[in-house]
Design an enzyme around this catalytic site. Structure first.
Site, PDB file in Angstrom:
ATOM      1  N   GLU A  80      82.263  -5.858  39.851  1.00 14.41           N
ATOM      2  CA  GLU A  80      81.235  -5.012  39.471  1.00 14.41           C
ATOM      3  C   GLU A  80      81.207  -4.994  37.820  1.00 14.41           C
ATOM      4  O   GLU A  80      81.382  -3.655  37.200  1.00 14.41           O
ATOM      5  CB  GLU A  80      81.155  -3.600  40.190  1.00 14.41           C
ATOM      6  CG  GLU A  80      80.841  -3.859  41.553  1.00 14.41           C
ATOM      7  CD  GLU A  80      80.869  -2.454  42.314  1.00 14.41           C
ATOM      8  OE1 GLU A  80      81.063  -1.370  41.625  1.00 14.41           O
ATOM      9  OE2 GLU A  80      80.774  -2.471  43.426  1.00 14.41           O
TER      10      GLU A  80
ATOM     11  N   HIS B  42      75.461   3.867  57.728  1.00 12.90           N
ATOM     12  CA  HIS B  42      76.376   3.730  56.724  1.00 12.90           C
ATOM     13  C   HIS B  42      77.611   3.609  57.091  1.00 12.90           C
ATOM     14  O   HIS B  42      78.001   4.736  57.684  1.00 12.90           O
ATOM     15  CB  HIS B  42      76.015   4.341  55.460  1.00 12.90           C
ATOM     16  CG  HIS B  42      76.860   4.419  54.259  1.00 12.90           C
ATOM     17  ND1 HIS B  42      77.339   5.356  53.659  1.00 12.90           N
ATOM     18  CD2 HIS B  42      77.251   3.081  53.652  1.00 12.90           C
ATOM     19  CE1 HIS B  42      77.997   4.742  52.569  1.00 12.90           C
ATOM     20  NE2 HIS B  42      77.946   3.390  52.690  1.00 12.90           N
TER      21      HIS B  42
ATOM     22  N   GLU C 270      80.893  -4.019  47.950  1.00 12.74           N
ATOM     23  CA  GLU C 270      82.032  -4.072  47.438  1.00 12.74           C
ATOM     24  C   GLU C 270      82.942  -5.279  48.505  1.00 12.74           C
ATOM     25  O   GLU C 270      83.962  -5.110  48.398  1.00 12.74           O
ATOM     26  CB  GLU C 270      82.791  -3.080  47.466  1.00 12.74           C
ATOM     27  CG  GLU C 270      82.628  -1.953  46.582  1.00 12.74           C
ATOM     28  CD  GLU C 270      81.530  -0.900  47.050  1.00 12.74           C
ATOM     29  OE1 GLU C 270      81.513  -0.715  48.311  1.00 12.74           O
ATOM     30  OE2 GLU C 270      80.471  -0.360  46.487  1.00 12.74           O
TER      31      GLU C 270
ATOM     32  N   GLU D  33      72.776   1.218  40.490  1.00 16.15           N
ATOM     33  CA  GLU D  33      73.478   2.387  40.511  1.00 16.15           C
ATOM     34  C   GLU D  33      74.357   2.554  39.207  1.00 16.15           C
ATOM     35  O   GLU D  33      74.754   3.606  38.763  1.00 16.15           O
ATOM     36  CB  GLU D  33      74.548   2.427  41.769  1.00 16.15           C
ATOM     37  CG  GLU D  33      75.513   1.439  41.812  1.00 16.15           C
ATOM     38  CD  GLU D  33      76.389   1.381  42.876  1.00 16.15           C
ATOM     39  OE1 GLU D  33      75.720   1.491  43.948  1.00 16.15           O
ATOM     40  OE2 GLU D  33      77.563   1.146  43.034  1.00 16.15           O
TER      41      GLU D  33
HETATM   42  C1  NOJ Z   1      79.409   2.218  46.367  1.00 13.77           C
HETATM   43  C2  NOJ Z   1      78.291   1.515  46.761  1.00 13.77           C
HETATM   44  O1  NOJ Z   1      77.879   0.601  46.103  1.00 13.77           O
HETATM   45  C3  NOJ Z   1      77.015   2.697  46.900  1.00 13.77           C
HETATM   46  O2  NOJ Z   1      75.726   2.129  47.286  1.00 13.77           O
HETATM   47  C4  NOJ Z   1      77.329   3.745  47.882  1.00 13.77           C
HETATM   48  O3  NOJ Z   1      76.466   4.788  47.765  1.00 13.77           O
HETATM   49  C5  NOJ Z   1      78.933   4.313  47.457  1.00 13.77           C
HETATM   50  N1  NOJ Z   1      79.779   3.286  47.307  1.00 13.77           N
HETATM   51  C6  NOJ Z   1      79.533   5.101  48.498  1.00 13.77           C
HETATM   52  O4  NOJ Z   1      79.659   4.290  49.777  1.00 13.77           O
HETATM   53 CA    CA Z   2      79.354  -0.660  44.741  1.00 12.92          CA
END
Ligand code: NOJ
Ligand code: CA
Length: 703
Positions: free
Chosen positions: A174, A413, A484, A508
């Site tokens: 990232e 999730h 990840e 994000e």
């Molecule tokens: C990182 C992820 O990229 C994101 O999409 C997620 O909301 C957070 N981790 C929490 O799991």
């Molecule tokens: Ca991430």
């Protein structure tokens, strides 16, 4: 005496006639040419040219094995096999309906001259757009179970190319991209200052990750990556800045080993994609072609989709994943005390379901629904989540019924907080829960340090874990989006339920860090997306002014967010913003409603990594095209010939573009929408603002 003489003669004759050991072996396809030879030290050496221009200068191949530390020299060539292959196949979903897999293959059989005469094969596939090769360890008595300490594959570059790179790092990809010459690569400051939320381990300051995108001074585009990464660790590249040589640097395990193998074994493919134009890199299908066909027989349940979600609220700090503020905040009766900002509450989820249903969006992602988020990462804990126990304000059954009534699927999730062992143990339970309550897809996550402790996100142990997850999900007919994980290597061909990955720096980062530069999205298709689709989460309309993150902003215009649905390919695309922010721009939201996520055809109209990109794609099974055009921090005019439309037909084009005074920093939400009739003779010229973009839908007008 006679017999001995005769035998010596035979050996000498064999040496003379063993021409392969002396002469280089050349394999060609179109403009691509591969030369293989064994050098004077008995090292396997290959080189690649494209149109007679050097791409890879003679570079050596081989390994350091625990039981043979010189498994890179002392070889002789005992034979070669050649074959040609030409097949066209149809992916379950993708950027094009048909994919041609056309190559000439060379297999070289090598044997070490000294006892125990270990064997190694190398298979080269020469395509019109480059070369893929892999090592094959044949079944043999001297090499059964063995340990790879190092892979020594080299890529000796022919010049000091302009390179788009992220630091080598065992645990995260990232990073923002740096553009520099090969001789200038040094990642030390980048790793130190990184805002990547997974852990960062990058001991080699001269290492970079793949896909590595390069451009030579005379305009050749070269991309180095790998395909079909299974049961092995990811390949990063150590850069020798003086000799311009890249050497494979595999991600180690807890004790420093790179892979534990059992012969027969084939390594992942090492890939060199070459083109004399940037578009050729984006249209290459080499990575997919080097992967195995689908292992899932019935794929009818696999359906690309758009989704919204209880997600951006947490990213921008409006609400929380956790239900209470602290793990131990209990009331007098021992019940957790709600913090009043928990995002995944039933009423809020219903709001997103309503919004999705009203706008023909199939999925609603819900994060923070299960207990554990009060203390979920940073403490390297083994059992944070159980993946089946909801918070008290999340009504699993009620929401299942509500979503079903509205024709919407809630996306599960499963954040593992890096504890892959825990997820392995819980997976059946988790997927049974999904089946029972109507979840057809799951987003996984691996934020934090990996458990088993000492393992890395990109090491062999985790590579096997990600594959187990894809297989298990397929067994339960669940589609997968991994966050990840290691970056993709085309395994979506083999496991078409593995629709997307994050594995890179997504939108994000604009919410919780200084963000992504305006050029970021012009680089991603040439780097991260070479291996597979990215869950980038586009579609943010409210570019800045969030009360919770007042100093942050998206580094694009609103119109560019629309263009990303076309330029950043994914069969799972999020419309990531809040329903209320879409309600404020219903006219622009129409593009997100219309744009599909599965395609019959793709045309790269204009492309230059780091600068701009314009792509047109044809909707699966329809005569409609969607165009995305983006630029970096510089304004430009996109020139789009519509010659790909059917001649003689009329189409209605709706153009969503930056307003004249738009600019990603100061005026990002200014856009205009125009409509015109177009034909295959039309050319659109669309001005793009600094950090801007444009999106166009082109739908056939039925007489
Ligand atoms: C990182 C992820 O990229 C994101 O999409 C997620 O909301 C957070 N981790 C929490 O799991
Ligand atoms: Ca991430």
């Amino acid at each position: 005496m006679f017999a001995k003489k005769f035998f010596t003669c035979l050996v000498a004759a064999a040496a003379v006639f063993n021409v392969h050991a002396q002469k280089p072996v050349i394999t060609e396809m179109g403009n691509t040419s591969l030369v293989f030879m064994v050098d004077a030290d008995g090292s396997p050496v290959y080189s690649v040219t494209y149109n007679n221009r050097a791409v890879i200068l003679p570079s050596s191949l081989g390994f350091v094995l625990a039981n043979d530390t010189s498994f890179y020299k002392g070889f002789e060539l005992t034979g070669t096999d050649k074959k040609s292959f030409d097949e066209t196949w149809q992916p379950v979903w993708g950027e094009t309906k048909n994919i041609r897999n056309h190559y000439n293959q060379l297999t070289v059989h090598l044997r070490q001259k000294s006892a125990p005469n270990l064997l190694l094969d190398i298979v080269f596939r020469v395509f019109e757009d480059g070369v893929g090769f892999r090592y094959v360890f044949p079944k043999q008595p001297g090499l059964q179970y063995f340990v790879v300490q190092d892979e020594l594959t080299q890529f000796h570059l022919a010049g000091d190319h302009k390179t788009f790179w992220i630091p080598g790092d065992y645990d995260t990809n990232e990073y923002p991209y740096t553009t520099s010459k090969i001789s200038e690569i040094d990642n030390s400051d980048l790793v130190k200052n990184s805002t990547a939320i997974a852990v960062r381990v990058a001991p080699d300051k001269y290492a970079v990750q793949t896909p590595l995108m390069m451009k030579t001074p005379d305009g050749l585009y070269i991309n180095i990556h790998e395909a079909a990464l299974t049961n092995y660790s990811a390949m990063q590249l150590h850069v020798d800045r003086a000799t311009l040589t890249l050497t494979s640097s595999l991600v180690p395990d807890a004790v420093g080993n790179k892979a534990y193998l059992h012969a027969p074994f084939s390594t992942p493919w090492r890939t060199v994609i070459v083109s004399d134009n940037a578009a050729g890199i984006l249209t290459s299908k080499m990575i997919l072609n080097l992967n195995e066909p689908s292992k899932i027989a019935n794929t009818s349940w696999i359906k690309p989709m758009k989704f919204v979600g209880v997600w951006w609220e947490m990213q921008t700090g409006k609400s929380t994943w956790n239900y209470s503020d602290y793990a131990d905040s209990l009331d007098a009766n021992g019940k957790p005390i709600p913090n009043g900002r928990h995002g995944a509450n039933t009423a809020n989820v219903k709001r997103y379901i309503d919004f999705a249903a009203a706008n023909n969006i199939k999925g609603v992602l819900v994060e923070g629904w299960n207990i554990g988020w009060e203390d979920w990462f940073g403490n390297w804990k083994e059992n944070v989540f159980d993946f089946v126990t909801p918070y008290p304000d999340f009504d699993v059954k009620g929401l299942e019924e509500y979503a079903a009534q509205k024709g919407v699927h809630i996306i599960m999730h499963n954040e593992t907080s890096g504890s892959a062992t825990n997820y392995d143990r819980q997976m059946d339970t988790a997927y049974r829960f999904m089946k029972k309550f109507g979840y057809t897809s799951v987003k996984t996550g691996y934020v934090g340090k990996i458990i088993p402790r000492g393992e890395h996100h990109d090491g062999q142990w985790m590579i096997n874990h990600y594959e187990r997850v894809a297989q298990k999900a397929a067994l339960y007919q669940v589609m997968l989006d991994a966050h990840e994980p290691v970056r993709p290597t085309g395994l979506q061909r083999t496991y078409p339920n593995w629709l997307a990955c994050e594995a890179g720096r997504g939108n994000e980062y604009n919410a919780f860090s200084d963000g992504n530069t305006p050029e970021h999205e012009t680089i991603l298709p040439f780097t991260r997306l070479i291996g597979g689709p990215m869950d980038y989460t586009p579609g943010i309309f409210k570019i800045k002014g969030y009360s919770t993150t007042p100093n942050r902003q998206i580094h694009t215009t609103l119109a560019k967010q629309l263009a990303l649905y076309v330029t950043l390919y994914s069969p799972l695309q999020m419309a990531a913003d809040f329903p209320e922010n879409y309600a404020a721009h219903k006219d622009a939201f129409q593009f997100i409603k219309d744009v599909p996520v599965d395609w019959d055809d793709t045309k790269i109209i204009e492309a230059e990594p780091g600068d701009y990109l314009t792509i047109a794609r044809k909707e699966k099974g329809k005569n409609s095209w969607f165009i995305g055009a983006i630029t970096d921090e510089n304004k430009r005019t996109a020139t789009i010939s519509l010659s790909f439309l059917d001649a003689g037909k009329k189409y209605k084009a709706i153009i969503y573009k930056d307003a004249d005074n738009a600019d990603w920093k100061n005026n990002p939400e200014a856009y205009t929408i125009t409509t015109q009739t177009v034909t295959s003779a039309s050319t659109l010229t669309i001005p793009l603002a600094p950090g801007g973009g444009a999106a166009v839908s082109v739908v056939e007008e039925k007489p």
